[in-house]
Design a protein around this motif. Structure first.
Motif, PDB file in Angstrom:
ATOM      1  N   CYS A 192       0.865  -1.190   0.000  1.00  0.00           N
ATOM      2  CA  CYS A 192       0.000   0.000   0.000  1.00  0.00           C
ATOM      3  C   CYS A 192       0.895   1.231   0.000  1.00  0.00           C
ATOM      4  O   CYS A 192       2.123   1.130  -0.100  1.00  0.00           O
ATOM      5  CB  CYS A 192      -0.929  -0.014   1.208  1.00  0.00           C
ATOM      6  SG  CYS A 192      -0.064  -0.033   2.790  1.00  0.00           S
ATOM      7  N   ASP A 193       0.282   2.397   0.103  1.00  0.00           N
ATOM      8  CA  ASP A 193       1.073   3.634   0.090  1.00  0.00           C
ATOM      9  C   ASP A 193       2.026   3.708   1.279  1.00  0.00           C
ATOM     10  O   ASP A 193       3.105   4.299   1.197  1.00  0.00           O
ATOM     11  CB  ASP A 193       0.138   4.849   0.116  1.00  0.00           C
ATOM     12  CG  ASP A 193      -0.688   4.955  -1.160  1.00  0.00           C
ATOM     13  OD1 ASP A 193      -0.257   4.386  -2.177  1.00  0.00           O
ATOM     14  OD2 ASP A 193      -1.764   5.587  -1.130  1.00  0.00           O
ATOM     15  N   ALA A 194       1.611   3.102   2.411  1.00  0.00           N
ATOM     16  CA  ALA A 194       2.428   3.195   3.624  1.00  0.00           C
ATOM     17  C   ALA A 194       3.562   2.168   3.653  1.00  0.00           C
ATOM     18  O   ALA A 194       4.652   2.470   4.136  1.00  0.00           O
ATOM     19  CB  ALA A 194       1.537   3.028   4.854  1.00  0.00           C
ATOM     20  N   ALA A 244       7.120  -7.826   1.989  1.00  0.00           N
ATOM     21  CA  ALA A 244       6.472  -8.914   2.720  1.00  0.00           C
ATOM     22  C   ALA A 244       6.104  -8.474   4.128  1.00  0.00           C
ATOM     23  O   ALA A 244       6.669  -7.537   4.692  1.00  0.00           O
ATOM     24  CB  ALA A 244       7.405 -10.120   2.781  1.00  0.00           C
ATOM     25  N   THR A 245       5.131  -9.179   4.701  1.00  0.00           N
ATOM     26  CA  THR A 245       4.771  -8.949   6.095  1.00  0.00           C
ATOM     27  C   THR A 245       5.878  -9.502   6.994  1.00  0.00           C
ATOM     28  O   THR A 245       6.687 -10.338   6.564  1.00  0.00           O
ATOM     29  CB  THR A 245       3.447  -9.643   6.437  1.00  0.00           C
ATOM     30  OG1 THR A 245       3.607 -11.061   6.266  1.00  0.00           O
ATOM     31  CG2 THR A 245       2.322  -9.138   5.548  1.00  0.00           C
ATOM     32  N   MET A 293       6.875  -4.086  15.097  1.00  0.00           N
ATOM     33  CA  MET A 293       5.727  -4.991  15.128  1.00  0.00           C
ATOM     34  C   MET A 293       4.847  -4.717  16.340  1.00  0.00           C
ATOM     35  O   MET A 293       3.618  -4.791  16.257  1.00  0.00           O
ATOM     36  CB  MET A 293       6.210  -6.443  15.141  1.00  0.00           C
ATOM     37  CG  MET A 293       6.970  -6.854  13.896  1.00  0.00           C
ATOM     38  SD  MET A 293       7.655  -8.522  14.019  1.00  0.00           S
ATOM     39  CE  MET A 293       6.161  -9.489  13.927  1.00  0.00           C
ATOM     40  N   VAL A 294       5.468  -4.416  17.474  1.00  0.00           N
ATOM     41  CA  VAL A 294       4.696  -4.126  18.691  1.00  0.00           C
ATOM     42  C   VAL A 294       3.915  -2.825  18.526  1.00  0.00           C
ATOM     43  O   VAL A 294       2.732  -2.729  18.870  1.00  0.00           O
ATOM     44  CB  VAL A 294       5.615  -4.055  19.915  1.00  0.00           C
ATOM     45  CG1 VAL A 294       4.853  -3.563  21.142  1.00  0.00           C
ATOM     46  CG2 VAL A 294       6.232  -5.426  20.193  1.00  0.00           C
ATOM     47  N   THR A 323       4.144  -1.743  10.511  1.00  0.00           N
ATOM     48  CA  THR A 323       4.442  -2.843   9.602  1.00  0.00           C
ATOM     49  C   THR A 323       3.273  -3.062   8.659  1.00  0.00           C
ATOM     50  O   THR A 323       2.175  -2.542   8.864  1.00  0.00           O
ATOM     51  CB  THR A 323       4.690  -4.155  10.370  1.00  0.00           C
ATOM     52  OG1 THR A 323       3.495  -4.498  11.092  1.00  0.00           O
ATOM     53  CG2 THR A 323       5.846  -4.027  11.335  1.00  0.00           C
ATOM     54  N   ALA A 324       3.512  -3.860   7.626  1.00  0.00           N
ATOM     55  CA  ALA A 324       2.442  -4.270   6.730  1.00  0.00           C
ATOM     56  C   ALA A 324       1.626  -5.375   7.382  1.00  0.00           C
ATOM     57  O   ALA A 324       2.103  -6.067   8.280  1.00  0.00           O
ATOM     58  CB  ALA A 324       3.035  -4.760   5.402  1.00  0.00           C
TER      59      ALA A 324
END
Length: 319
Positions: free
Chosen positions: A149-151, A155-156, A172-173, A177-178
């Motif tokens: 996406c734009d942000a 990969a996740t 992540m916390v 992240t994606a």
């Protein structure tokens, strides 16, 4: 001389807690995750949330309108807010880039195929939002696994872990992240979970046994031992926290017995570990909870408490 007893019809135990109140509490508890998702991914996330809620509410209203021919019952089924909760949970489990018509289709499937055709609230055999997510994953795998996406691009974090790459656990916390709209920020999810716990809507039987079992399984079979950084990334990534506190604890599709809830949580932890570590994909929470929902009748059968005055096996105790 025989005594006269005043006998009333059931239910004999009453509570001031209503379905509307419980659903409203869940909606409020989901606001931190939803709000952060909108902040993280932009207005497109808000559009997905509004579309899924509109589709679930409209589907439930139209089904009730047709079934009860426009009587007041058609409005009552929507007024309990359960359709809003289903739509919101579904949106939080979707990528922000999903076409809006797919999001709407998922809402229709959740209410029509999983909930209303089985009798409505309290009769569905699996979580409607997760069932709709699995339906969309099977039907549109490319759209459901496209997290660019734009942000964020790439990969996740869970996919990166699966490929043996390093990830930033702090990101992540926090949620930088994606991922799906509502799964990225552990802080936001735990804030909502604290609301549900403080209000007495949920307890820690299922989430606690789920998370502990997953940590033990991942530590033993994950190939990294009990590495704190790797385990923290596994807990923070994907929908584990969102699923443990908001979907595994669903009143309708979880066991009602205390022992059964522990068994249910352990099963979810084992299945999530198997899917993530030995499966081809990086995630597995949705499928683990769906499989657990299907086993709830069996779990309740073997964890049902013995009635007072009876031994295990059905024989009455002699004085």
């Amino acid at each position: 001389m025989s005594e006269l007893f005043r006998v009333s019809s059931n239910p004999h135990i009453r509570s001031r807690v209503t379905t509307n109140g419980l659903m409203l509490a869940v909606i409020v508890a989901l606001m931190p995750a939803a709000g952060f998702g909108i902040y993280n991914f932009g207005p497109r996330a808000l559009a997905v949330i509004l579309v899924t809620i509109a589709s679930t509410v409209l589907t439930e209203f139209l089904f009730g309108f047709c079934k009860w021919k426009g009587t007041v019952l058609a409005h009552l089924t929507v007024a309990d807010l359960s359709a809003v909760v289903t739509g919101l949970l579904l949106a939080l489990n979707l990528p922000v880039s999903i076409p809006l018509w797919m999001a709407a289709l998922g809402g229709v499937f959740a209410i029509l195929a999983v909930k209303m055709l089985f009798g409505g609230l309290g009769q569905n055999f699996m979580n409607p939002a997760l069932a709709a997510r699995c339906f969309l994953l099977i039907s549109f795998p490319t759209a459901m696994t496209a997290f660019d996406c734009d942000a964020y691009t790439g990969a996740t974090p869970l996919a990166a872990l699966k490929a043996g790459e390093q990830v930033n656990v702090l990101d992540m916390v926090i949620g930088r992240t994606a991922g799906t709209i509502g799964e990225t920020s552990v802080i936001a999810i735990l804030a909502g979970a604290c609301i549900l716990i403080l209000l007495g809507v949920i307890d820690l039987r299922i989430p606690g046994s789920y998370i502990v079992t997953f940590v033990l399984f991942a530590g033993i079979f994950g190939g990294h031992g009990f590495n704190p950084s790797w385990l923290s990334a596994q807990l923070s990534g994907g929908g584990l926290m969102l699923g443990a506190f908001f979907m595994a604890t669903d009143y309708v599709t979880r066991p009602i017995t205390a022992k059964g809830q522990y068994v249910f949580g352990v099963f979810l932890g084992l299945m999530t570990g198997i899917f993530r570590i030995f499966g081809p994909g990086a995630e597995g929470v949705s499928y683990a909870i769906i499989l657990g929902n299907l086993l709830v009748p069996l779990i309740e059968k073997y964890t049902r408490p013995v009635a007072f005055g009876y031994r295990k096996g059905g024989k009455r105790r002699e004085k």
